[in-house]
Scaffold this motif. Structure first.
Motif, PDB file in Angstrom:
ATOM      1  N   GLN A 101     -57.634  27.192 -48.390  1.00 36.83           N
ATOM      2  CA  GLN A 101     -58.021  26.234 -49.116  1.00 36.83           C
ATOM      3  C   GLN A 101     -56.916  25.187 -49.318  1.00 36.83           C
ATOM      4  O   GLN A 101     -55.725  25.575 -49.222  1.00 36.83           O
ATOM      5  CB  GLN A 101     -58.331  26.796 -50.783  1.00 36.83           C
ATOM      6  CG  GLN A 101     -59.290  27.647 -50.864  1.00 36.83           C
ATOM      7  CD  GLN A 101     -59.681  28.311 -52.306  1.00 36.83           C
ATOM      8  OE1 GLN A 101     -58.872  27.662 -53.423  1.00 36.83           O
ATOM      9  NE2 GLN A 101     -60.501  29.335 -52.418  1.00 36.83           N
ATOM     10  N   GLU A 102     -57.158  23.906 -49.244  1.00 36.69           N
ATOM     11  CA  GLU A 102     -56.116  22.933 -49.399  1.00 36.69           C
ATOM     12  C   GLU A 102     -55.639  22.985 -50.770  1.00 36.69           C
ATOM     13  O   GLU A 102     -56.182  23.282 -51.812  1.00 36.69           O
ATOM     14  CB  GLU A 102     -56.714  21.534 -49.112  1.00 36.69           C
ATOM     15  CG  GLU A 102     -57.184  21.258 -47.612  1.00 36.69           C
ATOM     16  CD  GLU A 102     -56.290  21.935 -46.761  1.00 36.69           C
ATOM     17  OE1 GLU A 102     -55.061  21.346 -46.686  1.00 36.69           O
ATOM     18  OE2 GLU A 102     -56.631  22.408 -45.549  1.00 36.69           O
ATOM     19  N   GLY A 103     -54.160  22.418 -50.843  1.00 40.37           N
ATOM     20  CA  GLY A 103     -53.420  22.762 -51.926  1.00 40.37           C
ATOM     21  C   GLY A 103     -52.909  23.772 -52.441  1.00 40.37           C
ATOM     22  O   GLY A 103     -52.550  24.126 -53.653  1.00 40.37           O
ATOM     23  N   LYS A 104     -53.100  24.750 -51.655  1.00 38.30           N
ATOM     24  CA  LYS A 104     -52.863  26.251 -52.143  1.00 38.30           C
ATOM     25  C   LYS A 104     -51.473  26.566 -51.224  1.00 38.30           C
ATOM     26  O   LYS A 104     -50.833  25.832 -50.538  1.00 38.30           O
ATOM     27  CB  LYS A 104     -53.740  27.132 -51.602  1.00 38.30           C
ATOM     28  CG  LYS A 104     -55.048  26.940 -52.559  1.00 38.30           C
ATOM     29  CD  LYS A 104     -54.802  26.956 -54.172  1.00 38.30           C
ATOM     30  CE  LYS A 104     -56.064  26.902 -54.894  1.00 38.30           C
ATOM     31  NZ  LYS A 104     -55.958  26.912 -56.184  1.00 38.30           N
ATOM     32  N   CYS A 105     -51.119  27.846 -51.476  1.00 36.28           N
ATOM     33  CA  CYS A 105     -49.639  28.387 -50.449  1.00 36.28           C
ATOM     34  C   CYS A 105     -50.024  29.584 -49.720  1.00 36.28           C
ATOM     35  O   CYS A 105     -50.950  30.277 -50.350  1.00 36.28           O
ATOM     36  CB  CYS A 105     -48.881  28.625 -51.419  1.00 36.28           C
ATOM     37  SG  CYS A 105     -48.352  27.322 -52.894  1.00 36.28           S
ATOM     38  N   VAL A 106     -49.312  29.823 -48.899  1.00 41.38           N
ATOM     39  CA  VAL A 106     -49.693  30.792 -47.661  1.00 41.38           C
ATOM     40  C   VAL A 106     -48.175  31.362 -47.269  1.00 41.38           C
ATOM     41  O   VAL A 106     -47.097  30.719 -47.436  1.00 41.38           O
ATOM     42  CB  VAL A 106     -50.403  30.125 -46.428  1.00 41.38           C
ATOM     43  CG1 VAL A 106     -49.520  29.309 -45.751  1.00 41.38           C
ATOM     44  CG2 VAL A 106     -50.734  31.343 -45.545  1.00 41.38           C
ATOM     45  N   GLY A 123     -39.589  41.077 -43.664  1.00 40.11           N
ATOM     46  CA  GLY A 123     -39.826  40.565 -44.827  1.00 40.11           C
ATOM     47  C   GLY A 123     -40.775  39.240 -44.876  1.00 40.11           C
ATOM     48  O   GLY A 123     -41.112  38.807 -43.693  1.00 40.11           O
ATOM     49  N   TRP A 124     -41.400  38.873 -45.944  1.00 42.14           N
ATOM     50  CA  TRP A 124     -42.267  38.059 -46.134  1.00 42.14           C
ATOM     51  C   TRP A 124     -41.628  36.328 -45.811  1.00 42.14           C
ATOM     52  O   TRP A 124     -40.444  36.268 -46.409  1.00 42.14           O
ATOM     53  CB  TRP A 124     -42.812  37.894 -47.429  1.00 42.14           C
ATOM     54  CG  TRP A 124     -43.641  39.023 -47.666  1.00 42.14           C
ATOM     55  CD1 TRP A 124     -43.586  39.994 -48.531  1.00 42.14           C
ATOM     56  CD2 TRP A 124     -45.323  39.123 -47.362  1.00 42.14           C
ATOM     57  NE1 TRP A 124     -44.765  40.678 -48.625  1.00 42.14           N
ATOM     58  CE2 TRP A 124     -45.852  40.425 -47.941  1.00 42.14           C
ATOM     59  CE3 TRP A 124     -46.251  37.933 -46.596  1.00 42.14           C
ATOM     60  CZ2 TRP A 124     -47.124  40.445 -47.603  1.00 42.14           C
ATOM     61  CZ3 TRP A 124     -47.245  38.464 -46.329  1.00 42.14           C
ATOM     62  CH2 TRP A 124     -48.050  39.592 -46.761  1.00 42.14           C
ATOM     63  N   SER A 125     -42.351  35.606 -45.078  1.00 46.54           N
ATOM     64  CA  SER A 125     -41.771  34.203 -45.127  1.00 46.54           C
ATOM     65  C   SER A 125     -41.752  33.772 -46.621  1.00 46.54           C
ATOM     66  O   SER A 125     -42.266  34.258 -47.679  1.00 46.54           O
ATOM     67  CB  SER A 125     -42.751  33.340 -44.233  1.00 46.54           C
ATOM     68  OG  SER A 125     -44.005  33.173 -45.202  1.00 46.54           O
ATOM     69  N   PRO A 126     -41.079  32.529 -46.683  1.00 43.90           N
ATOM     70  CA  PRO A 126     -41.316  31.558 -47.838  1.00 43.90           C
ATOM     71  C   PRO A 126     -42.742  31.266 -48.042  1.00 43.90           C
ATOM     72  O   PRO A 126     -43.503  31.101 -47.222  1.00 43.90           O
ATOM     73  CB  PRO A 126     -40.423  30.551 -47.742  1.00 43.90           C
ATOM     74  CG  PRO A 126     -39.372  31.006 -46.597  1.00 43.90           C
ATOM     75  CD  PRO A 126     -40.329  31.614 -45.965  1.00 43.90           C
ATOM     76  N   TRP A 127     -43.277  30.879 -49.338  1.00 39.39           N
ATOM     77  CA  TRP A 127     -44.484  30.261 -49.548  1.00 39.39           C
ATOM     78  C   TRP A 127     -44.579  28.952 -49.036  1.00 39.39           C
ATOM     79  O   TRP A 127     -43.559  28.119 -49.357  1.00 39.39           O
ATOM     80  CB  TRP A 127     -44.858  30.533 -51.076  1.00 39.39           C
ATOM     81  CG  TRP A 127     -45.185  31.906 -51.548  1.00 39.39           C
ATOM     82  CD1 TRP A 127     -44.441  32.671 -52.191  1.00 39.39           C
ATOM     83  CD2 TRP A 127     -46.632  32.431 -51.501  1.00 39.39           C
ATOM     84  NE1 TRP A 127     -45.044  33.790 -52.459  1.00 39.39           N
ATOM     85  CE2 TRP A 127     -46.414  33.804 -52.123  1.00 39.39           C
ATOM     86  CE3 TRP A 127     -47.632  32.098 -50.764  1.00 39.39           C
ATOM     87  CZ2 TRP A 127     -47.177  34.505 -52.108  1.00 39.39           C
ATOM     88  CZ3 TRP A 127     -48.708  33.240 -50.894  1.00 39.39           C
ATOM     89  CH2 TRP A 127     -48.265  34.164 -51.754  1.00 39.39           C
ATOM     90  N   TYR A 128     -45.408  28.306 -48.231  1.00 41.13           N
ATOM     91  CA  TYR A 128     -45.716  27.225 -47.636  1.00 41.13           C
ATOM     92  C   TYR A 128     -46.878  26.695 -48.032  1.00 41.13           C
ATOM     93  O   TYR A 128     -48.103  27.468 -48.039  1.00 41.13           O
ATOM     94  CB  TYR A 128     -45.689  27.186 -45.859  1.00 41.13           C
ATOM     95  CG  TYR A 128     -44.289  27.615 -45.564  1.00 41.13           C
ATOM     96  CD1 TYR A 128     -43.141  26.682 -45.685  1.00 41.13           C
ATOM     97  CD2 TYR A 128     -43.996  28.848 -44.894  1.00 41.13           C
ATOM     98  CE1 TYR A 128     -41.842  27.245 -45.141  1.00 41.13           C
ATOM     99  CE2 TYR A 128     -43.009  29.236 -44.349  1.00 41.13           C
ATOM    100  CZ  TYR A 128     -41.994  28.566 -44.456  1.00 41.13           C
ATOM    101  OH  TYR A 128     -40.807  28.845 -44.129  1.00 41.13           O
ATOM    102  N   GLY A 129     -47.033  25.267 -48.464  1.00 38.75           N
ATOM    103  CA  GLY A 129     -48.207  24.500 -48.793  1.00 38.75           C
ATOM    104  C   GLY A 129     -49.293  24.398 -47.561  1.00 38.75           C
ATOM    105  O   GLY A 129     -48.835  24.097 -46.584  1.00 38.75           O
ATOM    106  N   THR A 130     -50.517  24.489 -47.931  1.00 40.71           N
ATOM    107  CA  THR A 130     -51.703  24.570 -46.755  1.00 40.71           C
ATOM    108  C   THR A 130     -51.807  23.295 -46.363  1.00 40.71           C
ATOM    109  O   THR A 130     -52.551  22.982 -45.379  1.00 40.71           O
ATOM    110  CB  THR A 130     -52.669  25.314 -47.237  1.00 40.71           C
ATOM    111  OG1 THR A 130     -53.170  24.794 -48.469  1.00 40.71           O
ATOM    112  CG2 THR A 130     -52.572  26.781 -47.587  1.00 40.71           C
TER     113      THR A 130
END
Length: 136
Positions: A101-106, A123-130
């Protein structure tokens, strides 16, 4: 390789199945590399993965011919959990297509898989915007 043949090859090579509550996709082999100016990457000693926000593509490469498959676990902030398994070592970059979904984070992390055994979690990456790949 033309855009049409690349697109058809990607669609033909992507198989979706349910695995442990997360959707897993078999990556299709690609001769190309990720467009490094349009991706956010995570690297380990055994694999690398890159999220391309334009198209919601997840690139992955297995860097060790050790009998273990490299897998990237991708998670969104709206509850989506998907995985992308690399082609065996030395076969180059592979690609999974995920329609986020656009405007969300991954975010994403790597691990190795063999005979249903998982190991070497990063470890997890940082959260990035889609939409633009900026930090969330």
């Amino acid at each position: 390789m033309t855009l049409l043949s690349r697109t058809l090859g990607v669609f033909a090579g992507v198989a979706l199945l349910m695995v442990g509550g997360a959707t897993a996709a078999s990556a299709s082999p690609m001769a190309d590399e990720p467009p490094y100016s349009q991706v956010k990457c995570l690297n380990s000693e055994y694999a690398s993965t890159c999220f391309q926000w334009e198209g919601d593509d997840q690139w992955i490469i297995d860097r060790e011919a050790n009998g273990w498959a490299a897998v990237v676990h991708v998670q969104t902030n709206y509850g989506k959990n998907v995985e992308c398994k690399a082609m065996p070592a030395a076969e180059g970059w592979a690609l999974c297509l995920f329609d986020h979904q656009e405007g969300k984070c991954v975010r994403f992390r790597l691990y190795e898989l063999k005979d249903d055994v998982k190991r070497k979690y990063t470890g997890w990456s940082p959260w990035y915007g889609t939409e633009y790949g900026s930090l969330c």
